[in-house]
Write an enzyme that holds these catalytic residues in place. Structure first.
Site, PDB file in Angstrom:
ATOM      1  N   MET A   1      12.628  42.464  41.864  1.00 52.41           N
ATOM      2  CA  MET A   1      12.532  42.119  40.442  1.00 52.41           C
ATOM      3  C   MET A   1      11.540  43.019  39.701  1.00 52.41           C
ATOM      4  O   MET A   1      11.872  43.584  38.659  1.00 52.41           O
ATOM      5  CB  MET A   1      12.113  40.652  40.284  1.00 52.41           C
ATOM      6  CG  MET A   1      13.154  39.673  40.742  1.00 52.41           C
ATOM      7  SD  MET A   1      14.754  39.902  39.956  1.00 52.41           S
ATOM      8  CE  MET A   1      14.418  39.342  38.296  1.00 52.41           C
TER       9      MET A   1
ATOM     10  N   ASP B   1       1.933  47.880  43.337  1.00 51.02           N
ATOM     11  CA  ASP B   1       2.338  47.125  44.522  1.00 51.02           C
ATOM     12  C   ASP B   1       1.318  47.414  45.612  1.00 51.02           C
ATOM     13  O   ASP B   1       0.595  48.412  45.545  1.00 51.02           O
ATOM     14  CB  ASP B   1       3.750  47.526  44.987  1.00 51.02           C
ATOM     15  CG  ASP B   1       4.380  46.455  45.877  1.00 51.02           C
ATOM     16  OD1 ASP B   1       5.264  45.734  45.399  1.00 51.02           O
ATOM     17  OD2 ASP B   1       3.960  46.333  47.058  1.00 51.02           O
TER      18      ASP B   1
ATOM     19  N   GLU C   1       6.909  34.784  45.964  1.00 53.24           N
ATOM     20  CA  GLU C   1       6.898  33.432  45.397  1.00 53.24           C
ATOM     21  C   GLU C   1       5.909  32.576  46.193  1.00 53.24           C
ATOM     22  O   GLU C   1       6.303  31.728  47.005  1.00 53.24           O
ATOM     23  CB  GLU C   1       8.328  32.867  45.455  1.00 53.24           C
ATOM     24  CG  GLU C   1       8.551  31.618  44.653  1.00 53.24           C
ATOM     25  CD  GLU C   1       8.515  31.817  43.138  1.00 53.24           C
ATOM     26  OE1 GLU C   1       7.939  32.804  42.673  1.00 53.24           O
ATOM     27  OE2 GLU C   1       9.043  30.948  42.441  1.00 53.24           O
TER      28      GLU C   1
ATOM     29  N   LYS D   1      -0.333  34.054  43.782  1.00 54.81           N
ATOM     30  CA  LYS D   1      -0.242  34.204  42.321  1.00 54.81           C
ATOM     31  C   LYS D   1      -1.553  33.747  41.670  1.00 54.81           C
ATOM     32  O   LYS D   1      -2.020  34.352  40.707  1.00 54.81           O
ATOM     33  CB  LYS D   1       0.963  33.426  41.774  1.00 54.81           C
ATOM     34  CG  LYS D   1       2.307  34.071  42.185  1.00 54.81           C
ATOM     35  CD  LYS D   1       3.489  33.512  41.445  1.00 54.81           C
ATOM     36  CE  LYS D   1       4.820  33.823  42.090  1.00 54.81           C
ATOM     37  NZ  LYS D   1       5.536  34.998  41.657  1.00 54.81           N
TER      38      LYS D   1
ATOM     39  N   SER E   1      10.204  31.950  39.733  1.00 56.98           N
ATOM     40  CA  SER E   1      11.433  31.218  39.437  1.00 56.98           C
ATOM     41  C   SER E   1      11.288  29.741  39.769  1.00 56.98           C
ATOM     42  O   SER E   1      12.189  28.967  39.477  1.00 56.98           O
ATOM     43  CB  SER E   1      12.617  31.838  40.172  1.00 56.98           C
ATOM     44  OG  SER E   1      12.291  32.079  41.506  1.00 56.98           O
TER      45      SER E   1
ATOM     46  N   HIS F   1      10.970  34.783  32.748  1.00 54.80           N
ATOM     47  CA  HIS F   1      11.849  34.670  33.911  1.00 54.80           C
ATOM     48  C   HIS F   1      13.097  35.510  33.701  1.00 54.80           C
ATOM     49  O   HIS F   1      14.010  35.133  32.962  1.00 54.80           O
ATOM     50  CB  HIS F   1      12.211  33.197  34.158  1.00 54.80           C
ATOM     51  CG  HIS F   1      13.003  32.984  35.399  1.00 54.80           C
ATOM     52  ND1 HIS F   1      14.139  32.214  35.451  1.00 54.80           N
ATOM     53  CD2 HIS F   1      12.835  33.474  36.650  1.00 54.80           C
ATOM     54  CE1 HIS F   1      14.621  32.229  36.679  1.00 54.80           C
ATOM     55  NE2 HIS F   1      13.855  32.983  37.418  1.00 54.80           N
TER      56      HIS F   1
ATOM     57  N   ASN G   1      18.471  38.515  37.988  1.00 51.72           N
ATOM     58  CA  ASN G   1      18.871  39.655  38.801  1.00 51.72           C
ATOM     59  C   ASN G   1      20.383  39.875  38.677  1.00 51.72           C
ATOM     60  O   ASN G   1      21.127  38.912  38.841  1.00 51.72           O
ATOM     61  CB  ASN G   1      18.500  39.322  40.259  1.00 51.72           C
ATOM     62  CG  ASN G   1      18.667  40.494  41.185  1.00 51.72           C
ATOM     63  OD1 ASN G   1      18.878  41.611  40.742  1.00 51.72           O
ATOM     64  ND2 ASN G   1      18.594  40.227  42.478  1.00 51.72           N
TER      65      ASN G   1
ATOM     66  N   GLU H   1      14.289  33.757  30.282  1.00 54.71           N
ATOM     67  CA  GLU H   1      13.713  32.454  29.954  1.00 54.71           C
ATOM     68  C   GLU H   1      12.223  32.653  29.684  1.00 54.71           C
ATOM     69  O   GLU H   1      11.503  33.203  30.528  1.00 54.71           O
ATOM     70  CB  GLU H   1      13.929  31.475  31.107  1.00 54.71           C
ATOM     71  CG  GLU H   1      15.382  31.030  31.226  1.00 54.71           C
ATOM     72  CD  GLU H   1      15.663  30.130  32.426  1.00 54.71           C
ATOM     73  OE1 GLU H   1      16.525  29.251  32.323  1.00 54.71           O
ATOM     74  OE2 GLU H   1      15.030  30.330  33.487  1.00 54.71           O
TER      75      GLU H   1
ATOM     76  N   ASN I   1      18.826  28.207  36.489  1.00 55.05           N
ATOM     77  CA  ASN I   1      18.973  27.909  37.920  1.00 55.05           C
ATOM     78  C   ASN I   1      19.267  26.431  38.151  1.00 55.05           C
ATOM     79  O   ASN I   1      20.032  26.069  39.043  1.00 55.05           O
ATOM     80  CB  ASN I   1      17.712  28.301  38.687  1.00 55.05           C
ATOM     81  CG  ASN I   1      17.638  29.802  38.888  1.00 55.05           C
ATOM     82  OD1 ASN I   1      18.624  30.509  38.674  1.00 55.05           O
ATOM     83  ND2 ASN I   1      16.489  30.301  39.281  1.00 55.05           N
TER      84      ASN I   1
END
Ligand code: NAI
Length: 681
Positions: free
Chosen positions: A317, A336, A391, A396, A418, A439, A442, A451, A489
């Site tokens: 993503m 990264d 995730e 985070k 997500s 959000h 993909n 979103e 989702n």
């Protein structure tokens, strides 16, 4: 020359006795052919016809472009086809009068020239356009469930022949000035600074118009048309069945039957569009178009402007979000932990740059704007910081705690999570009101919706700024609450799970997919799951299974355990060959369960009602828009709630009741259905 005071048009007569007509639609940043614009054009043409000048040159006084098309808002006012026919015939008479003027007429075009705007240009004898990348030609009417209705069906085909003409009409695709010149749609392409001179020269010298090539004239012959029409119909049918999208078939029929009788073809065009525009498909597609404009306008609440975007996490993503932002002209730094991930992200970005930008210099510029940043120096300078790491809530939290201290005070701090509630991440932040969700879906470059997630702590100005940013990268912002699965989702999951349950019951995958496609979905649920990746589906399903009380099907677990993740591994529910699923043939004599389509679609609709009741999105119109742009939900049905209301709330409730008796509680109607009977919005 017309001296009268017009609201939307300005005119000048110059020393060569040329009349320059500029469209400058009142109270609007964009020129559209509203009824009043067309009406005034009619009056102007009558005056010109009474005292013809040397030539007439039609142009735009707006910087934004030439003409964007008809005024789509007015399409919703027609209560019956009679009223629509009257309006269309009026426009026809005016365009015919323009075409019949005894003097040369030239359309001088810079920027978009679409729909009715192109039809107006086609009624002129010549078209001169600028070579700017902003100059685009197109007849996008089929996307609204109609076809060209201001004489464009006839004039486009007459000007460029049936192959390029029908292609433009049936696909609604935009063409560059270069392509428009190549197919004969415009006569001259010049730099903007020469547009006036070129238009004047064309008007004064009356260059000969090249006739259509012999083979294109042959393709328009009455004996050839039926054969070609079959090819066109087959092409259209592969994407849009006649029962759902009648307009492209109608325009093919018009051409086959009436092309040799121009006057009749124009009359039949008017009648056909008048019929189509009040039909269900067009009204729903128009509704979706207007909702799309509404989503875009959500960006207007904030004056936030970004130049530099910093993305943290360069995986699937993050890499694609960063690349997309670079394509859209932003300076991007991408961070990264692993240099090799950044290498892969750069490679993928390069492929996107080539595909989207085509021009060598533009591609190089995008490359220069895309900067790998292992150490994360970009955080300090960025206007927008988007986190797209694993995730994992702890990871985070650690990240945002740190980012918050070094980011600029007015930078957007966004997570692409997500499934993690924003409050769970922002709990460690000094200013939790700054955290928003952006959000993305993909593949980022293909999915138009983003979103914009707000938690209970998020401040409205940050949501508005995030929406403005989403719009600035050409995505549609949809504000949603930070509840499990957000909107898209959450709505998709019960539908996908039902598809896997059907599979476990022995219904062949191709039939499950077909039932959804027959309803109007762009792709069936089994193929969709394989395309998204079964690991991703399983991950989301597990998270949502807790909050939504749904069981994750064993089949999904098994496949993921065997590392059969769908398209990306070549195996999933289907086997893949060159990226396309090989669908097994269904045994002869097998009949699918009669409630197959209802089972799939009603799970989705029931969840949509539940989201509406819980106010996941501000209102049901925005919910419909979100589901159409986020899932591809059959656009011609106008969105799930619109579909429910039109098909009948009570009738669908009864179907749910029957399904729950037969298949279990998962089909119990959400409480929201009762409210739908009484509430309007
Ligand atoms: P991924 O596993 O492909 O990429 C994550 C990347 O983050 C890895 O390259 C990893 O090295 C890097 N990373 C981890 N911790 C880091 C740190 N502290 N600093 C810098 N880099 C770090 O994951 P993917 O699929 O791109 O997902 C990222 C986020 O996007 C997740 O929150 C996911 O829920 C969300 N998302 C994923 C979608 C999908 O379809 N894959 C769709 C929408 C959202």
């Amino acid at each position: 020359m017309p001296e009268a005071n017009y609201q939307n048009w300005k005119s000048e007569r110059d020393e060569n006795n040329l009349v320059w007509l500029y469209l400058d639609k009142a109270d609007s940043g964009t020129n559209v052919l509203s009824a009043s614009v067309v009406e005034e054009l009619g009056a102007i043409i009558s005056e010109i016809a009474a005292e013809p000048p040397q030539a007439v040159i039609i142009s735009s006084a707006k910087k934004s472009g030439f003409i964007a098309g008809a005024d789509v808002n007015e399409f919703t006012h027609f209560t019956d086809s009679g009223a629509a026919l009257l309006a269309i015939k009026n426009a026809h008479a005016i365009f015919n009068a323009l075409e019949a003027l005894p003097c040369p007429t030239v359309a001088a075009i810079d920027g978009f020239c679409l729909g009715g705007g192109l039809e107006l240009a086609l009624a002129c004898r010549y078209r001169v356009a600028t070579d700017s990348p902003r100059t685009r030609f197109g007849l996008p009417e089929v996307r609204l469930g109609i076809h060209p209705g201001f004489g464009g069906s006839l004039r486009m085909i007459r000007t460029v022949g049936p192959l390029a003409g029908m292609d433009a009409i049936l696909t609604g695709r935009n063409l560059s000035a270069k392509t428009a010149k190549r197919i004969g749609l415009v006569n001259f392409v010049v730099p903007l600074r020469h547009l006036r001179t070129a238009a004047r020269d064309v008007a004064l010298n009356q260059a000969a118009v090249k006739p259509l090539a012999w083979w294109l004239r042959l393709a328009n012959h009455r004996l050839v048309r039926p054969l070609l029409a079959n090819v066109f119909r087959r092409k259209v049918a592969a994407k849009a069945p006649r029962s759902h999208y009648p307009a492209p078939y109608a325009v093919i029929d018009l051409w086959v039957r009436y092309y040799d009788q121009p006057q009749r073809m124009l009359e039949e065009e008017a009648a056909s569009v008048a019929r189509l525009v009040v039909g269900k498909t067009a009204q729903n597609l128009i509704r979706i178009f207007l909702l799309q404009e509404q989503l875009k306008s959500l960006a207007k609440a904030s004056s936030f402007k970004a130049r530099h975007v910093h993305v943290i996490g360069g995986g699937v993503m993050g890499g694609d979000i960063a690349a997309w932002c670079a394509v859209q002209g932003f300076s991007v730094t991408i961070q990264d932990r692993q240099p090799e991930t950044l290498g892969r992200a750069y490679k993928r970005a390069n492929t996107l740059f080539k595909k989207r930008l085509k021009d060598r210099l533009l591609i190089q510029d995008a490359r220069d704007r895309f900067v790998p940043d292992l150490a994360g120096h970009g955080v300090k300078r960025a206007d927008v910081i988007i986190e797209a790491i694993f995730e994992d809530v702890d990871a985070k939290r650690t990240l945002f705690k740190e980012v918050e201290t070094s980011a600029k005070a007015d930078a957007i701090l966004a997570t692409n999570t997500s499934s993690i509630p924003l409050e769970d991440i922002s709990v460690v932040m000094k200013e939790p009101q700054r955290l928003v969700g952006l959000h993305f879906f993909n593949p980022v470059a293909k999915m138009p919706l983003v979103e914009v997630v707000h938690g209970t702590k998020t401040a409205p100005e940050h949501v508005q700024a995030a929406a403005a940013f989403a719009k600035s990268i050409s995505r549609l912002p949809l504000p949603v609450t930070s509840t499990p699965g957000f909107l898209v989702n959450r709505i998709l999951m019960p539908y996908l799970i039902e598809a896997v349950l059907l599979l476990e019951e022995g219904v062949p995958a191709p039939l499950i997919d077909k039932a959804a496609v027959d309803f109007g979905m762009p792709m069936g649920p089994i193929e969709l799951a394989d395309t998204v990746g079964l690991d991703i589906c399983l991950h989301v399903a597990r998270i949502l299974s807790e909050s939504m009380n749904i069981a994750v099907p064993q089949r999904l677990n098994d496949l993921v355990e065997r590392k059969q993740l769908g398209k990306k591994t070549g195996f999933g529910f289907y086997k893949f060959k060159n990226g396309t699923p090989v669908k097994p043939t269904v045994e002869k004599g097998y009949t699918a369960p009669g409630d197959l389509q209802d089972r799939l679609i009603l799970r989705l609709l029931n969840e949509a009602v539940s989201c509406w009741r819980e106010n996941v999105v501000e209102n049901r119109n925005l919910l419909d828009a979100g589901v159409v742009f986020g899932t591809g939900f059959a656009p011609f049905r106008g969105g799930p709630i619109n579909y429910i209301v039109h098909r009948g709330v009570e009738q669908l409730q009864k179907t749910l009741q029957a399904l729950s008796k037969q298949h279990g509680e998962r089909f119990l109607a959400d409480e929201g259905w009762e409210n739908l009977k009484t509430e309007r919005d």
